[in-house]
Design a protein around this motif. Sequence first.
Motif, PDB file in Angstrom:
ATOM      1  N   VAL A   1       0.837  -1.206   0.000  1.00  0.00           N
ATOM      2  CA  VAL A   1       0.000   0.000   0.000  1.00  0.00           C
ATOM      3  C   VAL A   1       0.868   1.251   0.000  1.00  0.00           C
ATOM      4  O   VAL A   1       0.645   2.182  -0.788  1.00  0.00           O
ATOM      5  N   ALA A   2       1.888   1.293   0.867  1.00  0.00           N
ATOM      6  CA  ALA A   2       2.737   2.474   0.950  1.00  0.00           C
ATOM      7  C   ALA A   2       3.519   2.690  -0.341  1.00  0.00           C
ATOM      8  O   ALA A   2       3.647   3.825  -0.819  1.00  0.00           O
ATOM      9  N   SER A   3       4.029   1.617  -0.949  1.00  0.00           N
ATOM     10  CA  SER A   3       4.816   1.749  -2.175  1.00  0.00           C
ATOM     11  C   SER A   3       3.957   2.247  -3.332  1.00  0.00           C
ATOM     12  O   SER A   3       4.391   3.100  -4.119  1.00  0.00           O
ATOM     13  N   VAL A   4       2.740   1.724  -3.458  1.00  0.00           N
ATOM     14  CA  VAL A   4       1.846   2.179  -4.528  1.00  0.00           C
ATOM     15  C   VAL A   4       1.491   3.652  -4.346  1.00  0.00           C
ATOM     16  O   VAL A   4       1.530   4.443  -5.296  1.00  0.00           O
ATOM     17  N   LEU A   5       1.157   4.039  -3.119  1.00  0.00           N
ATOM     18  CA  LEU A   5       0.809   5.434  -2.859  1.00  0.00           C
ATOM     19  C   LEU A   5       1.998   6.357  -3.100  1.00  0.00           C
ATOM     20  O   LEU A   5       1.851   7.451  -3.664  1.00  0.00           O
ATOM     21  N   LYS A   6       3.175   5.924  -2.688  1.00  0.00           N
ATOM     22  CA  LYS A   6       4.370   6.755  -2.898  1.00  0.00           C
ATOM     23  C   LYS A   6       4.662   6.910  -4.383  1.00  0.00           C
ATOM     24  O   LYS A   6       5.072   7.998  -4.828  1.00  0.00           O
ATOM     25  N   PHE A   7       4.442   5.855  -5.155  1.00  0.00           N
ATOM     26  CA  PHE A   7       4.686   5.958  -6.598  1.00  0.00           C
ATOM     27  C   PHE A   7       3.684   6.902  -7.253  1.00  0.00           C
ATOM     28  O   PHE A   7       4.065   7.786  -8.031  1.00  0.00           O
ATOM     29  N   VAL A   8       2.398   6.731  -6.949  1.00  0.00           N
ATOM     30  CA  VAL A   8       1.369   7.554  -7.582  1.00  0.00           C
ATOM     31  C   VAL A   8       1.554   9.025  -7.212  1.00  0.00           C
ATOM     32  O   VAL A   8       1.578   9.915  -8.075  1.00  0.00           O
ATOM     33  N   LEU A   9       1.707   9.298  -5.915  1.00  0.00           N
ATOM     34  CA  LEU A   9       1.860  10.682  -5.476  1.00  0.00           C
ATOM     35  C   LEU A   9       3.203  11.256  -5.920  1.00  0.00           C
ATOM     36  O   LEU A   9       3.293  12.433  -6.284  1.00  0.00           O
ATOM     37  N   GLY A  10       4.253  10.420  -5.896  1.00  0.00           N
ATOM     38  CA  GLY A  10       5.564  10.896  -6.325  1.00  0.00           C
ATOM     39  C   GLY A  10       5.597  11.220  -7.808  1.00  0.00           C
ATOM     40  O   GLY A  10       6.196  12.224  -8.220  1.00  0.00           O
ATOM     41  N   LEU A  11       4.947  10.395  -8.636  1.00  0.00           N
ATOM     42  CA  LEU A  11       4.891  10.670 -10.069  1.00  0.00           C
ATOM     43  C   LEU A  11       4.085  11.934 -10.345  1.00  0.00           C
ATOM     44  O   LEU A  11       4.482  12.773 -11.174  1.00  0.00           O
ATOM     45  N   TRP A  12       2.949  12.079  -9.654  1.00  0.00           N
ATOM     46  CA  TRP A  12       2.145  13.296  -9.833  1.00  0.00           C
ATOM     47  C   TRP A  12       2.936  14.538  -9.427  1.00  0.00           C
ATOM     48  O   TRP A  12       2.936  15.560 -10.132  1.00  0.00           O
ATOM     49  N   LEU A  13       3.654  14.453  -8.308  1.00  0.00           N
ATOM     50  CA  LEU A  13       4.445  15.595  -7.846  1.00  0.00           C
ATOM     51  C   LEU A  13       5.598  15.891  -8.798  1.00  0.00           C
ATOM     52  O   LEU A  13       5.918  17.059  -9.066  1.00  0.00           O
ATOM     53  N   ALA A  14       6.217  14.845  -9.345  1.00  0.00           N
ATOM     54  CA  ALA A  14       7.308  15.047 -10.294  1.00  0.00           C
ATOM     55  C   ALA A  14       6.813  15.727 -11.565  1.00  0.00           C
ATOM     56  O   ALA A  14       7.469  16.636 -12.093  1.00  0.00           O
ATOM     57  N   LEU A  15       5.663  15.298 -12.065  1.00  0.00           N
ATOM     58  CA  LEU A  15       5.088  15.939 -13.257  1.00  0.00           C
ATOM     59  C   LEU A  15       4.742  17.395 -12.982  1.00  0.00           C
ATOM     60  O   LEU A  15       4.916  18.261 -13.846  1.00  0.00           O
ATOM     61  N   LEU A  16       4.280  17.668 -11.765  1.00  0.00           N
ATOM     62  CA  LEU A  16       3.943  19.052 -11.402  1.00  0.00           C
ATOM     63  C   LEU A  16       5.200  19.914 -11.317  1.00  0.00           C
ATOM     64  O   LEU A  16       5.237  21.040 -11.828  1.00  0.00           O
ATOM     65  N   LEU A  17       6.252  19.379 -10.686  1.00  0.00           N
ATOM     66  CA  LEU A  17       7.492  20.145 -10.527  1.00  0.00           C
ATOM     67  C   LEU A  17       8.253  20.281 -11.841  1.00  0.00           C
ATOM     68  O   LEU A  17       9.140  21.129 -11.954  1.00  0.00           O
ATOM     69  N   ASN A  18       7.926  19.455 -12.823  1.00  0.00           N
ATOM     70  CA  ASN A  18       8.606  19.526 -14.111  1.00  0.00           C
ATOM     71  C   ASN A  18       8.072  20.659 -14.978  1.00  0.00           C
ATOM     72  O   ASN A  18       8.655  20.976 -16.020  1.00  0.00           O
ATOM     73  N   ARG A  19       6.980  21.261 -14.542  1.00  0.00           N
ATOM     74  CA  ARG A  19       6.424  22.370 -15.295  1.00  0.00           C
ATOM     75  C   ARG A  19       7.183  23.666 -14.967  1.00  0.00           C
ATOM     76  O   ARG A  19       7.965  23.719 -14.026  1.00  0.00           O
ATOM     77  N   HIS A  20       6.908  24.684 -15.747  1.00  0.00           N
ATOM     78  CA  HIS A  20       7.527  25.989 -15.515  1.00  0.00           C
ATOM     79  C   HIS A  20       6.742  26.709 -14.422  1.00  0.00           C
ATOM     80  O   HIS A  20       5.685  27.311 -14.685  1.00  0.00           O
ATOM     81  N   LEU A  21       7.245  26.620 -13.192  1.00  0.00           N
ATOM     82  CA  LEU A  21       6.576  27.218 -12.048  1.00  0.00           C
ATOM     83  C   LEU A  21       7.423  28.348 -11.478  1.00  0.00           C
ATOM     84  O   LEU A  21       8.657  28.292 -11.541  1.00  0.00           O
ATOM     85  N   PRO A  22       6.792  29.365 -10.889  1.00  0.00           N
ATOM     86  CA  PRO A  22       7.580  30.387 -10.197  1.00  0.00           C
ATOM     87  C   PRO A  22       8.205  29.803  -8.925  1.00  0.00           C
ATOM     88  O   PRO A  22       7.598  28.967  -8.259  1.00  0.00           O
ATOM     89  N   PHE A  23       9.419  30.267  -8.618  1.00  0.00           N
ATOM     90  CA  PHE A  23      10.147  29.786  -7.435  1.00  0.00           C
ATOM     91  C   PHE A  23      10.315  28.267  -7.452  1.00  0.00           C
ATOM     92  O   PHE A  23      10.172  27.592  -6.438  1.00  0.00           O
ATOM     93  N   LYS A  24      10.621  27.711  -8.631  1.00  0.00           N
ATOM     94  CA  LYS A  24      10.710  26.260  -8.788  1.00  0.00           C
ATOM     95  C   LYS A  24      11.780  25.661  -7.879  1.00  0.00           C
ATOM     96  O   LYS A  24      11.549  24.634  -7.233  1.00  0.00           O
ATOM     97  N   SER A  25      12.952  26.272  -7.818  1.00  0.00           N
ATOM     98  CA  SER A  25      14.042  25.738  -6.998  1.00  0.00           C
ATOM     99  C   SER A  25      13.667  25.729  -5.521  1.00  0.00           C
ATOM    100  O   SER A  25      13.961  24.766  -4.795  1.00  0.00           O
ATOM    101  N   PHE A  26      13.007  26.786  -5.062  1.00  0.00           N
ATOM    102  CA  PHE A  26      12.583  26.857  -3.662  1.00  0.00           C
ATOM    103  C   PHE A  26      11.551  25.778  -3.351  1.00  0.00           C
ATOM    104  O   PHE A  26      11.608  25.131  -2.300  1.00  0.00           O
ATOM    105  N   ILE A  27      10.615  25.566  -4.267  1.00  0.00           N
ATOM    106  CA  ILE A  27       9.577  24.556  -4.053  1.00  0.00           C
ATOM    107  C   ILE A  27      10.197  23.163  -3.993  1.00  0.00           C
ATOM    108  O   ILE A  27       9.816  22.334  -3.156  1.00  0.00           O
ATOM    109  N   ARG A  28      11.183  22.904  -4.856  1.00  0.00           N
ATOM    110  CA  ARG A  28      11.838  21.597  -4.827  1.00  0.00           C
ATOM    111  C   ARG A  28      12.561  21.370  -3.501  1.00  0.00           C
ATOM    112  O   ARG A  28      12.581  20.254  -2.978  1.00  0.00           O
ATOM    113  N   ALA A  29      13.166  22.420  -2.970  1.00  0.00           N
ATOM    114  CA  ALA A  29      13.852  22.297  -1.682  1.00  0.00           C
ATOM    115  C   ALA A  29      12.862  22.007  -0.564  1.00  0.00           C
ATOM    116  O   ALA A  29      13.117  21.174   0.318  1.00  0.00           O
ATOM    117  N   ILE A  30      11.697  22.661  -0.608  1.00  0.00           N
ATOM    118  CA  ILE A  30      10.672  22.428   0.414  1.00  0.00           C
ATOM    119  C   ILE A  30      10.144  21.002   0.331  1.00  0.00           C
ATOM    120  O   ILE A  30       9.889  20.346   1.354  1.00  0.00           O
TER     121      ILE A  30
END
Length: 300
Positions: A79-108
């Motif tokens: 359960v934990a591995s599936v959830l981590k993959f789904v949420l991690g992939l969604w977060l990676a796709l979100l962070l891969n976009r052109h966002l303001p303060f991208k470096s700061f958000i990645r650090a957080i």
Amino acid sequence: MAARWLDNRHLLGALFMLPAGALLLVFLAYPLGLGTWLGFTDTKIGRAGVWVGLDNFAFLAGDSIALLSLFNTIVYTLVASVLKFVLGLWLALLLNRHLPFKSFIRAIVLLPFIVPTALSAIAFWWLYDAQFSVLSWALTRLGLIDRYIDFLGDPWMARASTIAANVWRGVPFVAICLLAGLQTVPPSLHEAAAIDGANRWQQFRHVTLPLLTPIIAVVMTFSVLFTFTDFQLIYVLTRGGPLNATHLMATLSFQRAIPGGALGEGAALATAMIPFLLAAILFSYFGLQRRRWQQGGSDA
């Protein structure tokens, strides 16, 4: 003679690897071998044991608590591995976009993974407290519940609570690794797919995902290994309770071996984890083999 040996890059490489090899031998190979040997003995703390063969494993196969810990470990890991993959992939796709303060958000985003596990467990222990839980307080004030939730008092609620804590800690690791993989995908491939009429989902399904497969295999292998052998989070948060509902094989092995004094039994339980860990490693291996097949059999 010495100069000729130093000119041999294979010999020089082996010499450079000797210190690391020695450390692995002392701190990994020796404890693994000793633990495996102890699993076939009846060793107790303060008393040397004798060889008993498979007796410890036969006892564990009929022990209801050991079987419950196996069930808990499998549910917790899957359960934990599936959830981590789904949420991690969604977060990676979100962070891969052109966002303001991208470096700061990645650090957080990395903060949950950087914080020591014991401190994270203590924080979650406070969040889950039966009397002073800030989660229950907030839900009560919002009118969603009429009494505080006993997060760690009910067996299934405790399982879900520990899984949530593990997912919170593990999602950043998966997200950052997959984000690094996403940034290696050439934009020209998506542009070509878009010209051919592919929508965003089709581009992800037929372009991004196949190129991410080797990285997903490696990342999820590490995620499964870390989750399956999790000890600190469970030990600090629940100590295996309530009613052994959150005991994993790692925590039960420690409890039987150190506080319980049955080193042989605890070592046997830890040794029984090896086949599952090998299965995770083979998953990674076949993922890498698929990558080589995609490259036309090249080892590059």
